[in-house]
Design an enzyme around this catalytic site. Structure first.
Site, PDB file in Angstrom:
ATOM      1  CE1 TYR A   1      13.192  -8.832  19.630  1.00  0.00           C
ATOM      2  CE2 TYR A   1      14.820  -7.697  21.337  1.00  0.00           C
ATOM      3  CZ  TYR A   1      13.925  -7.565  20.092  1.00  0.00           C
ATOM      4  OH  TYR A   1      13.434  -6.197  19.937  1.00  0.00           O
TER       5      TYR A   1
ATOM      6  CD  GLU B   1      23.419  -2.769  17.467  1.00  0.00           C
ATOM      7  OE1 GLU B   1      24.370  -2.901  16.379  1.00  0.00           O
ATOM      8  OE2 GLU B   1      23.049  -1.629  17.635  1.00  0.00           O
TER       9      GLU B   1
END
Ligand SMILES: CC(C)(COP(=O)(O)OP(=O)(O)OC[C@H]1O[C@@H](n2cnc3c(N)ncnc32)[C@H](O)[C@@H]1OP(=O)(O)O)[C@@H](O)C(=O)NCCC(=O)NCCS
Length: 151
Positions: A119, A107
């Protein structure tokens, strides 16, 4: 200080690293984990450090559950960002996962552009959003849920 990729050393953190981690965290995170949270991570999760010449440059916390893993935290020293250290740490973490692990999820605050870019550059894809999940200075902030398939 800067560090070339081949000078980086990755190692699993030990209980003895707690004080160093807590000092590092206080100086590196906008919303720092408390020493208690870090101690809990050392006891219950896996903590991977990246060092150069004995100096901590960053660390990541993750946990494995059966065929899944979750990245709980990743931080690089502010003065050393954008030099590839976060990417190297993430790749080392990935290599350290048990062979049975088939996906890595996490998250991230929806406004954390540097982390999201890292990411997505490493292949994570968005799989969901939790509205107002995080406290923010001006109210609340969404969490993005990202996933990397390892198969
Ligand atoms: C997120 C974080 C770990 C990235 O570490 P880093 O060492 O600076 O990242 P890298 O240098 O390895 O960057 C890898 C790629 O991520 C992206 N990226 C990283 N920082 C970026 C920024 N400020 N702006 C845009 N893209 C960025 C780029 O695509 C970069 O590749 P490139 O430099 O070849 O273009 C670091 O910014 C950090 O510690 N932030 C504070 C803690 C945090 O928010 N952690 C994430 C919680 S979910």
């Amino acid at each position: 200080m800067s560090a070339a990729a081949d000078e980086l050393r990755m190692r699993a953190a030990q209980r003895a690293d707690l004080e160093t981690l807590a000092v590092f965290e206080a100086g590196a995170s906008a919303t720092p984990w408390s020493p208690g949270q870090i101690a809990d991570s050392l006891d219950r999760h896996q903590v991977l450090l990246v060092e150069c010449a004995g100096q901590m440059l960053g660390y990541a916390v993750f946990r494995e559950l059966l065929d899944e893993a979750e990245l709980l935290h990743i931080v690089v020293a502010p003065q050393l960002r954008r030099q590839g250290i976060g990417r190297s740490l993430l790749r080392a973490l990935r290599a350290a996962l048990a062979p049975a692990v088939r996906c890595l999820h996490l998250e991230v605050r929806a406004g954390n552009a540097p982390a999201i870019a890292l990411y997505q550059g490493e292949g994570f894809v968005p799989i969901g959003r939790r509205r107002g999940y995080y406290l923010a200075v001006d109210g609340r902030e969404d969490a993005l849920l990202l996933r990397l398939d390892l198969c």
